[in-house]
Design a protein around this motif. Structure first.
Motif: not given
Length: 315
Positions: A293-294, A248-253
């Protein structure tokens, strides 16, 4: 001259009589004292009197102590009576509360039976091929016996936390043969760190406790699930367990490439003889958008899930 003699004679006779009377009285007193029995007055023993007095005082003190003890016993009995009455009242209240809980359990049981019917219908639908797997709440496969949630707990995800809790609950219901549950954040920190790498049982009570703890979870992770994915696949992969990982996430930095993460997972979650993998990876993207990032998160999860028998769902 004759008159004078007469007076003297009378006077002498009277004195003689008086003298004889006194003499007789004195003689009687002497005789009585001489022949009367002697009466001795005993001398009192003061030490004996003191001893008896001391004994009486001691007995009096003993009686007073016994009286005080009886009063204390009476008070204790009164307190015990009050305690028994209070316990009886509490027992009555607990019995009433237990009856209410039994009714709630029965209602929950009926709800679980209803959900079980729905799950069986979903399984039959999947087996018959009447619906695409990506349309189901649980993703491609719901035959896993163990589920790991990797949840981004950063500030942006916290704003949609009720939706996160709802999705976790829906996914747990979707697995009919679930045995164990584990939850960690994007950094790989466990929801129950004191338990270590031990699976939480998937009974109804534990599920409710997990959801309650998740609602109050103070952890705040980075917006990068890579670390959590690596820890989950490394620590919980087992050749005798079917495991489903939900991200579960909303971003990948981060600076590392997605290819390195995919290769890391491939090296552990090997393809079996039947062409499948024991660990299924699924992901839900919350608040997906066109930010770099999204988009990076969506593309990375889509490829990772596809290679590991799962599905990516964007909300």
């Amino acid at each position: 001259m004759k008159k004078k003699r007469s007076l003297e004679g009378i006077s002498l006779s009277f004195l003689d009589v008086i003298s004889c009377g006194f003499g007789a009285i004195l003689l009687m007193l002497v005789l009585v004292r001489a022949f009367s029995p002697s009466i001795s007055t005993p001398t009192p023993d003061l030490s004996e009197i003191d001893r008896k007095l001391t004994k009486l005082l001691e007995e009096n003190q003993t009686l007073e102590k016994n009286l005080i003890r009886l009063e204390q016993i009476k008070k204790d009995q009164e307190l015990e009576s009050l305690r028994i009455a209070k316990n009886l009242k509490n027992a009555t209240e607990r019995e009433k509360k237990l009856s209410q809980e039994i009714l709630q359990v029965e209602e929950q049981k009926q709800e679980l039976l209803r959900q079980e019917v729905e799950i069986k219908q979903k399984i039959e639908t999947l087996q018959a091929g009447e619906s695409s797997v990506s349309d189901t709440v649980a993703g491609i496969k719901i035959d896993s016996e163990y589920v790991i949630f990797i949840i981004d707990t950063s500030g942006s995800m916290r704003s949609d936390w009720l939706n996160v809790l709802s999705k976790v609950e829906q996914i747990l219901v979707s697995y009919p043969t679930l045995k164990g549950i584990q939850i960690m954040d994007a950094d790989g920190d466990l929801l129950f760190p004191y338990q270590g790498l031990v699976w939480n049982k998937a009974n109804l009570q534990n599920r409710q406790e997990i959801l309650s703890a998740l609602a109050r979870w103070p952890e705040q992770s980075l917006s990068n699930p890579e670390k959590g994915i690596k820890k989950a696949i490394t620590n919980f992969y087992s050749p005798d367990k079917k495991i489903a990982i939900w991200i579960f996430a909303d971003d990948y930095q981060g600076e590392r490439t997605v290819d390195s993460l995919i290769q890391f997972v491939d090296n552990i979650n090997l393809v079996t003889r039947d062409g499948k993998r024991l660990v299924t990876i699924n992901a839900i993207g919350f608040r997906t958008g066109f930010e770099s990032s999204r988009m990076r998160f969506a593309l990375a999860m889509r490829e990772l899930c596809e290679r590991n028998g799962g599905a990516f769902i964007g909300l």
